[in-house]
Design a protein around this motif. Structure first.
Motif, mmCIF file in Angstrom:
data_model
loop_
_atom_site.group_PDB
_atom_site.id
_atom_site.type_symbol
_atom_site.label_atom_id
_atom_site.label_comp_id
_atom_site.label_asym_id
_atom_site.label_seq_id
_atom_site.Cartn_x
_atom_site.Cartn_y
_atom_site.Cartn_z
ATOM 1 N N ASP A 1 0.825 -1.213 0.000
ATOM 2 C CA ASP A 1 0.000 0.000 0.000
ATOM 3 C C ASP A 1 0.857 1.260 0.000
ATOM 4 O O ASP A 1 0.513 2.258 -0.655
ATOM 5 C CB ASP A 1 -0.943 0.004 1.207
ATOM 6 N N ASN B 1 0.603 4.118 -2.845
ATOM 7 C CA ASN B 1 0.332 5.518 -2.486
ATOM 8 C C ASN B 1 1.418 6.465 -2.969
ATOM 9 O O ASN B 1 1.186 7.674 -3.087
ATOM 10 C CB ASN B 1 0.161 5.639 -0.972
ATOM 11 N N THR C 1 -4.233 -6.691 -5.605
ATOM 12 C CA THR C 1 -4.088 -5.353 -5.029
ATOM 13 C C THR C 1 -3.576 -4.371 -6.074
ATOM 14 O O THR C 1 -4.069 -3.247 -6.197
ATOM 15 C CB THR C 1 -3.128 -5.396 -3.826
ATOM 16 N N ALA D 1 -5.440 -1.101 -8.066
ATOM 17 C CA ALA D 1 -4.845 0.228 -7.895
ATOM 18 C C ALA D 1 -4.430 0.876 -9.205
ATOM 19 O O ALA D 1 -4.246 2.095 -9.254
ATOM 20 C CB ALA D 1 -3.624 0.131 -6.980
#
Length: 287
Positions: free
Chosen positions: A7, A11, A83, A87
């Protein structure tokens, strides 16, 4: 650049320059050669998923995004890729493990961005990949079964079966096959049935709602096809020491295997033409 979690990497908006290669390091074997292979093929962004204790030379780590990840968790690759897909819709991804190397037709003179551009023009958004087992020719010199200089592969013994569709009374799915061969087939008594297939969708474009399933197929069935309906499509190959390495490290098979070579073993030339000549890769209309 290092990131504590996947993550954190997402980000940081690391996908500005694609396509993206994701390499999951299950151990320290041939990490550097896998990273360098991805760089030579033209991937604009390379992610290394690894435990913190895995050592990588600083000059190689400086060229990748290193992400701390529990690579030995059940379904680790599937969860990581899902994931990333969620994203980064629209981004093309290749994924593999350490000791694995992507090949595509004419990759010595063309880069992966050219391949993707042609495939997209044909309205194709995923590439079937055959996982071609590599193994060291002399296990006395290379007891872990890994050797870039003395790598072998099987030139024959590959076959395909229709992929049954549970939703259609078990009839075969359209343009989908389960592929088998290599040392997973020759030493199948040591390989769980669910791990014997050698097909993988090794290069694909992420999109909203797309999900990788535990067997490395996708919930969009068109992504799992080997060609488009109107003619042959290009395919790729992932040349992999992973099966040989596992068979020589697992206690149940380690002492039963003294030589991976057989009468149709041949030296691997590290060239796409050899894979095309053996029928392990298809250029389709890309000539």
């Amino acid at each position: 650049m290092r990131y504590r979690t996947l993550d954190d990497a997402i980000n940081a908006d690391i996908f500005k320059k694609g396509p993206v290669a994701v390499i999951m390091a299950e151990d320290a074997t041939e990490i550097v050669s896998s990273l360098r292979r991805a760089g030579r093929l033209g991937f604009g962004c390379i992610l290394l998923l690894a435990h913190d204790d895995i050592a990588v030379p600083p000059e190689d780590e400086a060229r990748v995004h290193r992400i701390a990840y529990n690579v030995h968790a059940e379904g680790a690759m599937m969860r990581a890729m899902n994931t990333l897909i969620a994203a980064a819709p629209g981004i093309w991804f290749h994924y593999c493990f350490n000791g694995e190397y992507l090949f595509f037709p004419f990759c010595e003179t063309r880069d992966v961005r050219e391949l993707i551009a042609f495939h997209t023009e044909e309205r194709r958004y995923a590439f079937l990949s055959y996982v071609v087992d590599l193994y060291a020719g002399d296990l006395s010199r290379n007891p872990k079964a890994v050797s870039l200089e003395e790598a072998f592969l099987d030139r024959a013994g590959y076959y395909a079966l229709g992929r049954p569709d549970p939703a259609n009374h078990g009839h075969p799915k359209d343009r989908q096959l389960d592929f088998f061969g290599g040392i997973r087939w020759r030493f199948e008594e040591h390989v769980p049935a669910e791990r014997r297939r050698i097909d993988r969708i090794g290069l694909f474009q992420a999109k909203a709602g797309l999900e990788m399933r535990p067997d490395f197929t996708f919930n969009d069935e068109e992504y799992n096809t080997y060609s488009c309906p109107w003619h042959h499509s290009a395919t790729t190959a992932v040349c992999s020491f992973r099966a040989a390495k596992a068979l020589k490290s697992n206690p149940g098979s380690r002492y039963d295997i003294h030589d991976f070579r057989c009468h149709y073993s041949v030296p691997f030339q590290w060239k796409s033409q050899q894979l095309m000549d053996l029928g392990l890769m298809e250029p389709g209309q890309w000539v």
